[in-house]
Design a protein around this motif. Structure first.
Motif, PDB file in Angstrom:
ATOM      1  N   ALA A 145       0.747  -1.186   0.069  1.00 50.46           N
ATOM      2  CA  ALA A 145      -0.056   0.074  -0.086  1.00 50.46           C
ATOM      3  C   ALA A 145       0.849   1.243   0.004  1.00 50.46           C
ATOM      4  CB  ALA A 145      -0.914  -0.022   1.227  1.00 50.46           C
ATOM      5  N   ARG A 146       0.262   2.301  -0.506  1.00 53.44           N
ATOM      6  CA  ARG A 146       0.985   3.838  -0.391  1.00 53.44           C
ATOM      7  C   ARG A 146      -0.167   4.538  -0.544  1.00 53.44           C
ATOM      8  NH1 ARG A 146       5.101   6.535   1.382  1.00 53.44           N
ATOM      9  NH2 ARG A 146       5.965   4.642   1.227  1.00 53.44           N
ATOM     10  N   LEU A 147      -0.540   5.386   0.523  1.00 57.56           N
ATOM     11  CA  LEU A 147      -1.528   6.448   0.794  1.00 57.56           C
ATOM     12  C   LEU A 147      -1.227   7.122   2.121  1.00 57.56           C
ATOM     13  CD1 LEU A 147      -4.102   7.401   0.291  1.00 57.56           C
ATOM     14  CD2 LEU A 147      -5.300   5.865   2.065  1.00 57.56           C
ATOM     15  N   ASN A 148      -0.597   8.226   2.085  1.00 56.74           N
ATOM     16  CA  ASN A 148      -0.358   9.166   3.072  1.00 56.74           C
ATOM     17  C   ASN A 148      -1.191  10.071   3.689  1.00 56.74           C
ATOM     18  OD1 ASN A 148       2.282   8.612   1.076  1.00 56.74           O
ATOM     19  ND2 ASN A 148       2.849   8.548   2.972  1.00 56.74           N
ATOM     20  N   GLY A 149      -2.523  10.195   3.092  1.00 55.06           N
ATOM     21  CA  GLY A 149      -3.306  10.932   3.589  1.00 55.06           C
ATOM     22  C   GLY A 149      -4.683  10.918   2.657  1.00 55.06           C
ATOM     23  N   PHE A 150      -6.086  11.220   3.281  1.00 55.66           N
ATOM     24  CA  PHE A 150      -7.114  11.055   2.753  1.00 55.66           C
ATOM     25  C   PHE A 150      -8.019  11.947   3.306  1.00 55.66           C
ATOM     26  CE2 PHE A 150     -11.270   8.751   1.521  1.00 55.66           C
ATOM     27  CZ  PHE A 150     -11.054   8.558   0.440  1.00 55.66           C
ATOM     28  N   GLU A 151      -8.525  12.909   2.350  1.00 52.52           N
ATOM     29  CA  GLU A 151      -9.252  14.171   3.022  1.00 52.52           C
ATOM     30  C   GLU A 151     -10.524  14.505   2.000  1.00 52.52           C
ATOM     31  OE1 GLU A 151      -6.443  17.303   2.848  1.00 52.52           O
ATOM     32  OE2 GLU A 151      -4.897  16.083   3.945  1.00 52.52           O
ATOM     33  N   LYS A 152     -11.337  15.078   2.771  1.00 50.07           N
ATOM     34  CA  LYS A 152     -12.651  15.428   1.957  1.00 50.07           C
ATOM     35  C   LYS A 152     -12.430  16.702   1.299  1.00 50.07           C
ATOM     36  CE  LYS A 152     -17.299  16.616   2.361  1.00 50.07           C
ATOM     37  NZ  LYS A 152     -18.772  16.940   3.541  1.00 50.07           N
ATOM     38  N   ILE A 153     -12.579  16.762   0.009  1.00 47.65           N
ATOM     39  CA  ILE A 153     -12.716  18.152  -0.749  1.00 47.65           C
ATOM     40  C   ILE A 153     -14.429  18.655  -0.870  1.00 47.65           C
ATOM     41  CG2 ILE A 153     -12.297  19.268  -2.776  1.00 47.65           C
ATOM     42  CD1 ILE A 153     -10.081  17.360  -3.478  1.00 47.65           C
ATOM     43  N   ASN A 154     -15.187  17.864  -1.205  1.00 55.09           N
ATOM     44  CA  ASN A 154     -16.594  17.831  -1.229  1.00 55.09           C
ATOM     45  C   ASN A 154     -17.352  16.876  -0.994  1.00 55.09           C
ATOM     46  OD1 ASN A 154     -16.830  16.717  -3.901  1.00 55.09           O
ATOM     47  ND2 ASN A 154     -16.101  18.943  -4.665  1.00 55.09           N
ATOM     48  N   ASP A 155     -18.617  16.759  -1.338  1.00 50.93           N
ATOM     49  CA  ASP A 155     -19.454  15.433  -0.842  1.00 50.93           C
ATOM     50  C   ASP A 155     -19.084  14.483  -2.041  1.00 50.93           C
ATOM     51  OD1 ASP A 155     -20.314  16.518   1.205  1.00 50.93           O
ATOM     52  OD2 ASP A 155     -22.206  17.128   0.576  1.00 50.93           O
ATOM     53  N   SER A 156     -18.585  14.698  -3.077  1.00 49.47           N
ATOM     54  CA  SER A 156     -18.237  13.758  -4.308  1.00 49.47           C
ATOM     55  C   SER A 156     -16.810  13.735  -4.250  1.00 49.47           C
ATOM     56  CB  SER A 156     -18.926  14.103  -5.280  1.00 49.47           C
ATOM     57  OG  SER A 156     -18.740  15.478  -5.862  1.00 49.47           O
ATOM     58  N   THR A 157     -15.934  14.198  -3.955  1.00 48.74           N
ATOM     59  CA  THR A 157     -14.544  14.083  -3.958  1.00 48.74           C
ATOM     60  C   THR A 157     -13.741  13.985  -2.835  1.00 48.74           C
ATOM     61  OG1 THR A 157     -14.992  15.423  -6.017  1.00 48.74           O
ATOM     62  CG2 THR A 157     -12.688  14.987  -5.348  1.00 48.74           C
ATOM     63  N   ALA A 158     -12.587  13.182  -2.948  1.00 45.06           N
ATOM     64  CA  ALA A 158     -11.702  13.101  -1.825  1.00 45.06           C
ATOM     65  C   ALA A 158     -10.390  13.384  -2.398  1.00 45.06           C
ATOM     66  CB  ALA A 158     -11.530  11.757  -1.060  1.00 45.06           C
ATOM     67  N   LEU A 159      -9.286  14.036  -1.509  1.00 40.53           N
ATOM     68  CA  LEU A 159      -7.980  14.258  -1.958  1.00 40.53           C
ATOM     69  C   LEU A 159      -7.111  12.860  -1.441  1.00 40.53           C
ATOM     70  CD1 LEU A 159      -6.132  16.306  -3.149  1.00 40.53           C
ATOM     71  CD2 LEU A 159      -5.618  17.049  -0.796  1.00 40.53           C
ATOM     72  N   VAL A 160      -6.429  12.203  -2.408  1.00 42.36           N
ATOM     73  CA  VAL A 160      -5.672  11.385  -2.085  1.00 42.36           C
ATOM     74  C   VAL A 160      -4.252  11.830  -2.077  1.00 42.36           C
ATOM     75  CG1 VAL A 160      -4.685   8.953  -2.811  1.00 42.36           C
ATOM     76  CG2 VAL A 160      -7.074   9.718  -3.104  1.00 42.36           C
ATOM     77  N   VAL A 161      -3.782  11.699  -0.871  1.00 41.90           N
ATOM     78  CA  VAL A 161      -2.255  12.365  -0.637  1.00 41.90           C
ATOM     79  C   VAL A 161      -1.196  11.343  -0.833  1.00 41.90           C
ATOM     80  CG1 VAL A 161      -0.722  13.569   0.927  1.00 41.90           C
ATOM     81  CG2 VAL A 161      -3.319  14.205   0.916  1.00 41.90           C
ATOM     82  N   ILE A 162      -0.286  11.416  -1.577  1.00 40.30           N
ATOM     83  CA  ILE A 162       0.623  10.453  -1.846  1.00 40.30           C
ATOM     84  C   ILE A 162       1.920  10.905  -1.807  1.00 40.30           C
ATOM     85  CG2 ILE A 162       1.541   8.793  -3.376  1.00 40.30           C
ATOM     86  CD1 ILE A 162      -0.923   8.151  -2.633  1.00 40.30           C
ATOM     87  N   ASN A 163       3.010  10.501  -0.704  1.00 41.06           N
ATOM     88  CA  ASN A 163       4.306  11.142  -0.660  1.00 41.06           C
ATOM     89  C   ASN A 163       5.363  10.019  -0.798  1.00 41.06           C
ATOM     90  OD1 ASN A 163       3.365  13.761   0.011  1.00 41.06           O
ATOM     91  ND2 ASN A 163       3.017  13.113   2.333  1.00 41.06           N
ATOM     92  N   PRO A 164       6.492  10.076  -1.304  1.00 42.92           N
ATOM     93  CA  PRO A 164       7.434   9.269  -1.641  1.00 42.92           C
ATOM     94  C   PRO A 164       8.074   8.853  -0.049  1.00 42.92           C
ATOM     95  CG  PRO A 164       8.389  11.231  -2.024  1.00 42.92           C
ATOM     96  CD  PRO A 164       7.105  11.693  -1.563  1.00 42.92           C
ATOM     97  N   GLU A 165       8.764   7.910   0.219  1.00 44.74           N
ATOM     98  CA  GLU A 165       9.540   7.415   1.179  1.00 44.74           C
ATOM     99  C   GLU A 165      10.572   8.179   1.494  1.00 44.74           C
ATOM    100  OE1 GLU A 165      11.146   4.965  -2.384  1.00 44.74           O
ATOM    101  OE2 GLU A 165       8.906   5.492  -1.558  1.00 44.74           O
ATOM    102  N   ASN A 166      11.214   9.117   0.522  1.00 44.72           N
ATOM    103  CA  ASN A 166      12.285  10.314   0.950  1.00 44.72           C
ATOM    104  C   ASN A 166      12.714  10.792  -0.367  1.00 44.72           C
ATOM    105  OD1 ASN A 166      14.116   8.376  -0.210  1.00 44.72           O
ATOM    106  ND2 ASN A 166      15.432   8.016   1.513  1.00 44.72           N
TER     107      ASN A 166
END
Length: 413
Positions: free
Chosen positions: A63-84
């Motif tokens: 898995a690789r998922l560093n954050g998951f945030e609501k933008i609006n009722d139909s959209t989420a922000l998928v935050v992806i960061n590298p290991e370094n």
């Protein structure tokens, strides 16, 4: 180091390791610092957007998922960061998602500044992988949004199909079952985090003085299409035909099915758990995975009084391509590359070899094969989106023609 005995001193100094028992370093024109660097681990969790009843999880290997945030009722922000960082511009992602009730939902990918979306999303439902339809992908400058139908049944959204260390183990265990006369499963050692570094020793009869071919894959975790080519080639070499049996009666193979198990299971973009691109460490072997693989190869050569004639390192990139060394005349098989590529074009329908040739300035496996052993070294790259059925054909014909050419190499040189 005053007061340390010679064995203990070896543990503290790479130079001492080389002098005591390890493999010799190989000099490259452009050295790369491959000393370990800190990495940032993901927080393993299930993210909950309770007001829209949508969930996402990174609680699985790969898995690789560093954050998951609501933008609006139909959209989420998928935050992806590298290991370094610094790191190759190939953002990798993989997460499971579901909703309480069936609905369409959008996912917008957010990478750090300077990084762009690379991989077309794949979706796994009920153990079946498919590529997301192009009509469900939306681009706005550097932002990429995908539209997915959610349900209470979790599905996986990933940059590439998942092939964790346990998946790899299941594959090679099935592959070698009933083939003890040809293949022996061993271990080259352990990764930084203690995962096994499996190695397959393949030959028939006595391996003494049988020239050696090395096959390597998954130095870079997401490069799964290259791994599929590696699978197809090994399956062909072990398919019990007259050709394969003759080949294995005359030559031996060492195959490493997963060189970077930590990076694979941690969902890394590119590096191992030492924070290093392993395909830049084929010089001084700072990373234990490379050190142990090279040590295993060298010990096998010494034990069997053999020489290394060919190495194939399987990767993935945007398109199919072979990276080769320019120097060939003084190598173990001066004509192999030209003969092999000609055979591939003759036997794969509508296929044209894409080759880029240059001696490696940086310490890659391809360069190590040339500079360390005067062997033919090839980086075998498969495109990110090359269909699996095509990869299987490429692998089968690559293996068959490789075996034919090597069996007759004395006549061709």
């Amino acid at each position: 180091m005053r007061g340390l005995g010679p064995k203990l001193y070896c543990l503290f100094s790479f130079v001492a390791i080389v002098n005591c028992s390890g493999p010799k370093s190989v000099v490259f024109k452009t050295p790369v610092d491959t000393s370990s660097k800190p990495i940032t681990y993901q927080e393993k969790k299930t993210y909950e957007l309770l007001d829209v009843d949508v969930f996402a999880s990174n609680e699985f290997d790969g898995a690789r998922l560093n954050g998951f945030e609501k933008i609006n009722d139909s959209t989420a922000l998928v935050v992806i960061n590298p290991e370094n960082t610094p790191i190759n511009n190939s953002p990798y992602y993989a997460f499971k998602t579901w909703s309480k009730h069936p609905k369409s939902f959008n996912f917008t990918f957010k990478y750090p500044i300077g990084f762009k979306h690379r991989y077309i999303p794949k979706i796994e439902k009920n153990n079946i992988w498919s590529i997301i339809d192009s009509t469900s992908i939306f681009k706005n400058d550097s932002l990429v949004t995908i539209k997915v139908s959610l349900s209470p049944t979790p599905q996986t959204i990933a940059a590439q199909e998942l092939q964790s260390s346990s998946d790899v183990k299941y594959w090679y265990t099935q592959l070698i079952s009933g083939k003890s006369d040809k293949v022996r499963l061993n271990s080259a050692g352990k990764s930084i985090l203690g995962r096994d570094l499996p190695v397959l020793n393949i030959y028939k009869g006595n391996p003494d003085k049988k020239e050696l071919i090395v096959l390597i894959t998954r130095q870079h975790p997401p490069e799964v299409t290259g791994y599929y080519a590696f699978q197809s080639i090994l399956e062909t070499i072990l398919n019990n035909t007259e050709l394969s049996n003759q080949f294995l009666s005359n030559y031996q193979i060492i195959a490493f099915p997963i060189m970077n198990p930590d990076g694979v299971d941690l969902g890394h973009w590119r590096h191992n758990s030492g924070g290093v691109d392993m395909n830049r460490d084929w010089s001084v072997y700072n990373q234990p995975e490379i050190l142990q693989a090279v040590t295993y190869i060298e010990r096998t050569l010494k034990k069997t009084k053999s020489k290394l004639i060919l190495g194939l390192d399987f990767h993935s990139t945007w398109y199919d391509i072979f990276y080769t060394n320019e120097d060939r005349e003084t190598t173990t098989m001066p004509n192999f590359i030209n003969n092999w590529f000609t055979a591939l074009e003759s036997n794969i329908p509508n296929y044209k070899v894409n080759e880029a040739s240059a001696n490696s300035d940086k310490p890659t496996s391809k360069g190590w094969l040339l500079n360390g052993h005067n062997a033919v070294g090839i980086t075998y790259e498969i495109g990110d989106q090359t269909p699996k059925e095509d990869i299987k054909i490429f692998g089968e014909i690559s293996a068959e023609e490789m075996m034919k050419i090597i069996l007759t190499k004395n006549n061709n040189n």
